[in-house]
Design an enzyme around this catalytic site. Structure first.
Site, PDB file in Angstrom:
ATOM      1  N   GLU A  99       0.762  -1.273  -0.065  1.00  0.00           N
ATOM      2  CA  GLU A  99      -0.014   0.076   0.198  1.00  0.00           C
ATOM      3  C   GLU A  99       0.972   1.215  -0.013  1.00  0.00           C
ATOM      4  O   GLU A  99       2.021   1.292   0.867  1.00  0.00           O
ATOM      5  CB  GLU A  99      -1.048   0.020   1.180  1.00  0.00           C
ATOM      6  CG  GLU A  99      -1.837   1.324   1.412  1.00  0.00           C
ATOM      7  CD  GLU A  99      -2.614   1.221   2.660  1.00  0.00           C
ATOM      8  OE1 GLU A  99      -1.801   0.745   3.740  1.00  0.00           O
ATOM      9  OE2 GLU A  99      -3.633   1.573   2.746  1.00  0.00           O
TER      10      GLU A  99
ATOM     11  N   HIS B  11       2.303   4.492   0.989  1.00  0.00           N
ATOM     12  CA  HIS B  11       2.658   5.220   2.062  1.00  0.00           C
ATOM     13  C   HIS B  11       3.646   6.585   1.856  1.00  0.00           C
ATOM     14  O   HIS B  11       4.321   6.851   2.688  1.00  0.00           O
ATOM     15  CB  HIS B  11       3.709   4.292   3.062  1.00  0.00           C
ATOM     16  CG  HIS B  11       2.702   3.167   3.879  1.00  0.00           C
ATOM     17  ND1 HIS B  11       2.464   2.172   3.356  1.00  0.00           N
ATOM     18  CD2 HIS B  11       2.147   3.548   5.121  1.00  0.00           C
ATOM     19  CE1 HIS B  11       1.464   1.621   4.063  1.00  0.00           C
ATOM     20  NE2 HIS B  11       1.350   2.086   5.429  1.00  0.00           N
TER      21      HIS B  11
ATOM     22  N   ASP C 140       3.670  -1.907   5.663  1.00  0.00           N
ATOM     23  CA  ASP C 140       2.801  -2.680   6.502  1.00  0.00           C
ATOM     24  C   ASP C 140       3.342  -4.054   6.696  1.00  0.00           C
ATOM     25  O   ASP C 140       3.321  -4.738   7.765  1.00  0.00           O
ATOM     26  CB  ASP C 140       1.376  -2.624   6.052  1.00  0.00           C
ATOM     27  CG  ASP C 140       0.623  -1.549   6.392  1.00  0.00           C
ATOM     28  OD1 ASP C 140       1.189  -0.580   7.067  1.00  0.00           O
ATOM     29  OD2 ASP C 140      -0.451  -1.016   5.867  1.00  0.00           O
TER      30      ASP C 140
ATOM     31  N   HIS D 207      -1.920  -3.957   9.122  1.00  0.00           N
ATOM     32  CA  HIS D 207      -2.629  -2.968   8.043  1.00  0.00           C
ATOM     33  C   HIS D 207      -4.220  -2.558   8.471  1.00  0.00           C
ATOM     34  O   HIS D 207      -5.013  -3.849   8.430  1.00  0.00           O
ATOM     35  CB  HIS D 207      -2.746  -3.668   6.769  1.00  0.00           C
ATOM     36  CG  HIS D 207      -3.487  -3.062   5.685  1.00  0.00           C
ATOM     37  ND1 HIS D 207      -3.418  -1.907   5.255  1.00  0.00           N
ATOM     38  CD2 HIS D 207      -4.349  -3.767   4.749  1.00  0.00           C
ATOM     39  CE1 HIS D 207      -4.093  -1.690   4.075  1.00  0.00           C
ATOM     40  NE2 HIS D 207      -4.488  -2.581   4.060  1.00  0.00           N
TER      41      HIS D 207
ATOM     42  N   GLU E 197      -7.065  -2.318   7.657  1.00  0.00           N
ATOM     43  CA  GLU E 197      -8.256  -2.640   6.924  1.00  0.00           C
ATOM     44  C   GLU E 197      -8.219  -4.164   6.893  1.00  0.00           C
ATOM     45  O   GLU E 197      -9.397  -4.579   6.637  1.00  0.00           O
ATOM     46  CB  GLU E 197      -8.154  -2.321   5.524  1.00  0.00           C
ATOM     47  CG  GLU E 197      -8.502  -0.867   5.180  1.00  0.00           C
ATOM     48  CD  GLU E 197      -7.038   0.021   5.384  1.00  0.00           C
ATOM     49  OE1 GLU E 197      -6.178  -0.488   5.782  1.00  0.00           O
ATOM     50  OE2 GLU E 197      -7.131   1.246   4.658  1.00  0.00           O
TER      51      GLU E 197
ATOM     52  N   HIS F 250      -1.914   6.732   8.879  1.00  0.00           N
ATOM     53  CA  HIS F 250      -1.431   6.243   7.671  1.00  0.00           C
ATOM     54  C   HIS F 250      -0.395   7.298   7.214  1.00  0.00           C
ATOM     55  O   HIS F 250      -0.530   8.163   6.506  1.00  0.00           O
ATOM     56  CB  HIS F 250      -2.514   6.206   6.819  1.00  0.00           C
ATOM     57  CG  HIS F 250      -1.976   5.541   5.461  1.00  0.00           C
ATOM     58  ND1 HIS F 250      -1.577   4.192   5.421  1.00  0.00           N
ATOM     59  CD2 HIS F 250      -1.964   5.848   4.112  1.00  0.00           C
ATOM     60  CE1 HIS F 250      -1.521   3.953   4.034  1.00  0.00           C
ATOM     61  NE2 HIS F 250      -1.209   4.990   3.447  1.00  0.00           N
TER      62      HIS F 250
ATOM     63  N   GLU G 238       4.223   5.146  12.167  1.00  0.00           N
ATOM     64  CA  GLU G 238       4.641   4.393  11.209  1.00  0.00           C
ATOM     65  C   GLU G 238       5.850   4.868  10.822  1.00  0.00           C
ATOM     66  O   GLU G 238       7.047   4.247  10.636  1.00  0.00           O
ATOM     67  CB  GLU G 238       3.724   4.306   9.800  1.00  0.00           C
ATOM     68  CG  GLU G 238       2.391   3.444  10.094  1.00  0.00           C
ATOM     69  CD  GLU G 238       1.473   3.089   8.853  1.00  0.00           C
ATOM     70  OE1 GLU G 238       1.106   2.171   9.146  1.00  0.00           O
ATOM     71  OE2 GLU G 238       1.696   3.871   8.028  1.00  0.00           O
TER      72      GLU G 238
END
Lengths: 258, 258, 258, 258, 258, 258
Positions: F34, F36, F45, F121, F123, F177, F182
């Site tokens: 994904e 970032h 992730d 992650h 989701e 995010h 992170e």
């Protein structure tokens, strides 16, 4: 290899720029988590397909390496010893298919027009094919403007190399599970992950011309390997790679005009 | 063959008696509906796998022939010319898998303990395997007391026969689509369905070491066959069958103790 | 019937020519592998739906007969005795649906614009319908330019024929499993496969107005048939066919303008 | 009806007590969201199947009414006008199947041993059956100790009532979509939701003996109803209910020993 | 609420007129059948999501309320006590997804261009999202001209209301299962279905920061509620609703320009 | 970390010995591919969930780290910017579910009795849960003797750490995010893969309380990050890890008695 081809180590802004400016082929390594005897790690098929793919990408230049597919199909006795063995993680056909289908769908959404799956786990091939076929059907076939190649890396070992490496006769790629080819390539690229002193030097498996389920475990050698890796060497790994990598590079160049 | 082995032509009372008294192996032919050039019908793979299976059953004695699976997987260019060709009916992996899975589930419910799939369409194999694996998982694996063999009939052509039939070198079973082997077997068993004067005597296909989707139609010869059937003959069909049928019989006998 | 309508016995070049030049309706017989008592084979529904379809094709002229669907839905007690009986092969809804869906998808790809499913197994109907509906959704509905009819052949027996054949009152098509209609049609078309001396002349099943699962086996007569075939005759088969075949021909002609 | 049978209006403690102490049959109404002409609401099939189920539960005593299945299968032209019509919500077979399968699985987990589906939407039946069959396979068949009945409520209208209500001949339940039966039952139980002045008094649909997809919209009357509800009355609704409810009660009592 | 917004109580002619003339947003309540302690019915999530949706529709004016989704995802211990509890009906992800996907597909076919799911069962959210995403992919994404909002109603309780209603600190919406919020809303809208004297006034559940399967039943309070509803009141329900309803109305207005 | 916990770098003989002798917990990192932002790679992730899992394994001792799940669910706008962004690879729910289901099934077959998914992650969570639930249903629930924990690593950041790291108020994990957490963890563990000079220091996204599909791209900041990583530092990464790792270790120890 530098990181410049690896999608997983690349930021998305760079990824978008490369896709837009270089129109690269996106190469997808496909492996499995499968036992490879006492002398090699469970991830051999992921490691080798990824490394070969990286080398191909480097040669091609305009190429990206996608995250490897690690959810390989079930080990089959005649090519991987069988999925009854502890240490092999076998995914169902539908899972392997949908993972490959999604990669094509998503790469096409990203704007990639040329994709190649580089398979390193014998059992996967038909399920990669199905995933690609379903993705292209979904994308509208020819209209999508996306071309997808699928290959298994050992098919690019030339007959010449085979006769040099297997002077006593080539047993076939199917029984090359954990044998000379895989062990040699591992020695060349991941020597720290090979323990040659743990190779079990057993005769090659004598497998019948059929599959049987439930598996008869007695047909798989105790090593889990279908042939012995004893004769493997990094030198042989280099010879193999010198056949495989240019072979794939040329095939991709010719077909996808990279 | 008499009808005494064919489940489709048998009444259910007889079927039940045979299952209970003779503990037969149940043989399942697996074919496809796929173009086989201008000289042979679309059902070649169904016809040949069924006939070979019937001959095997006759030899085995305690054997039944199940209804053939006609819903074969998509024709692939390197083994069948490609599923873009009009005249090939390609079923998705999930359909082929579920048809085979059901046959195992239902035969197990009927009390069959020994089952063998006899494949006659190259592309099917992995999907038959998956269907069997899913069925056995569902039935409880070893506990089910059911054994299932899977094989492709051409694997039982011996090297000796190959060298006799292909004096100029054997091109491999994959390009045998519509070529000498299939045409010869058809001439032997279904001569009325072969039109030798319609054989297109084209050079064997030169297919690359990869698949491409969407297919590049130009790689498939105009005949749709991957090699020429011109050299086929009923005599060669007999030679092939004399290798295939006893080979399968012996394999089934040894493994399933029929 | 000659072979000129049968896709399975036709080569792909001929098939393509017919599709392109004659714009035929493609008729798909749909049957099942299901016990039909001690006097008839397990494949009755495949045999009858195929033969009726062939006769319809012959009348229509511009028509092809596709390979029969043999993977029928599970036998239900009120129309087929129940799928607990050994000798019936019941496929799941999803399998029947996907087989029918694929046939429509592939025929449409081949260029067929008019398709008709001719059902011969009561339980199949809704799953054929779903398969067609999903295929058309996938093909883009009206835009696909494909029309698909679905019918069950017994619906074309006229009231007049019913009252002639069942002078004591018509019990309904659902309990006609293995009874007068199916046996008579088999006697007319496949007399070698009927053993009238093995008919079990039991009273028609008295089935309730509901289904029960798991099945109460006691509700199905020992014959597995829901009514007796004792009164069957080839003559009655001819009468039935003389109603069914022209009825279907006319329906297809009117609707699909063949 | 009081709420004492309705699971949806019951708290879980009461539900558990009733299941444990009374060993009730759990009745599941199955309907659809489907247009029913200009004079009745889209939820007719849910409303009627639920109300009839509630009345059956009241009679049975030891009975619970589960939440209605509202996700009905696609309207078909010959029984519901067709799913092309705006106002019908057609769910795929797989969805209807899985909803019914889950209800059986969950009720079995709750300890229910007797379950009955009461269907009020013609098109649903085979998909309810498949859901139940899959659930019982999953639960281990007979070993699960769960019995499941499936029925459609109109099958319990006696011949006597039919001849009284349709003095000019009974057209069949399939064309009863939005006609005298449904309208009369709605008038009896949900008069506020019926607008008799909006009934379109059109001749009954003349539908062919086949289905066609894509639908030919012209075959469905403009009302969306397959026959006219003009002759409906609450009185007729009472007569119908007086046949249906006791019929179902008796069937459930006899079979499930409630 | 009058019935003028409820699709289930509306006839299809009116539905079509409203869709065509008013271009309404279609609101879909999503609930579940799940135990809510001894003091509230199993259908709390269906009742509340439906009622809130109706109130939103009334405010919006140009709005329709679709039939509620009652097939909610499995109760999870940290938000609903766990699906091991008798009285919760847990549907698989694939079922919830396909129900939501169908609703979008069918509403789009009907001509709706603006859709909003109003969720009332915590566990559902991701599966609603997936259903919508798959439907839009199928419909062609942006090209479909359909916009779908998804929300959970409790997210529209303002911080101000929270601090008023939970003076001792807000425990989070996840443990609000059967607690003050749900009980208060039920008291406001469905007082007949709440038995305050049956509230089990237990301390709020102390659930860990992870899920465990199989569930450790001991972690769920004996009431099945994750916090106590003792402090609930219709007055609090009004306060909550006065925050929720206008909040959703404004969000829908702003986003979908109703 | 040494390799001694990593299944992918372990040979199968060692793996079997460890499983048999040490009865370890098997930890499964779950990530995604994904975007970032411009300053971090697409595999954040995967990298972080894997590294945290490795650290947890080291602390636990009797623990193995399974191959990471890289096939994460689609990025959602409110937690990951949205799956319309080029550089995010979104897998369907069914794929994520089946990958997780297979891992549990295979690990149980291998003899593992304690499994924990460590999610990185946002989701993914509900789909991991569904995969585990389906696997346990398949394995026979409690009878399987397998316990599976599921957690997301950020839930183990203590309130104390949050208030130290976010002195101006904590915006919530969903908008983290590509933000401070992170980025800090990446700086601590993978500094070579972070380009702090490429951080786009934009205000945190102001996302509504609902999702919208198709996504309104304007709601996601141009960086693709939902908050700015400008304030990130390796020091903060250490503080975060010093909260997360021991927190997970303790939770696993307490629950699974490692």
């Amino acid at each position: 290899m530098t990181d410049e081809h690896s999608i997983t180590r690349m930021d998305a802004f760079t990824y978008r720029r490369v896709l837009a400016e270089e129109d690269p082929v996106v190469l997808i390594p496909v492996g499995a988590m499968e036992q490879h005897g006492p002398h090699m790690p469970i991830s051999v098929d992921v490691l080798l397909s990824t490394r070969i793919t990286e080398l191909v990408a480097e040669e091609l230049g305009a190429a990206l390496v996608a995250p490897a597919v690690t959810t390989g199909y079930k080990s089959q006795q005649r090519s991987g010893g069988g999925n009854h063995i502890i240490g092999s993680f076998g995914f169902d056909a539908s899972t392997v298919v949908s993972v490959c289908q999604t990669l094509v769908r998503e790469l096409a959404r990203h704007g990639a027009r040329r994709i190649a799956f580089v398979n390193g786990h014998y059992e996967n091939y038909q399920f990669i094919y199905e995933g690609v076929d379903l993705a292209l059907r979904e994308l509208g076939g020819q209209r999508a403007g996306v071309q997808v190649m699928m290959l298994s890396y050992w098919d690019y070992v030339t007959d010449d190399v085979i006769s040099r490496l297997y002077p006593d006769g080539f047993p076939g790629w199917d029984v090359e599970h954990g044998g000379v080819m895989e062990t040699s390539l591992m020695l060349e690229y991941f020597p720290d992950l090979v323990a040659m002193d743990r190779v079990m030097d057993l005769p090659a498996a004598q497998l019948p011309l059929y599959d049987l389920l439930p598996v008869d475990p007695g047909l798989t050698p105790d090593s889990g390997c279908l042939s012995s890796g004893r004769q493997a060497s990094a030198e042989k790994g280099r010879v193999l790679a010198s056949s495989i990598v240019p072979g794939i590079v040329q095939a991709v160049r010719n077909r996808l005009e990279v």
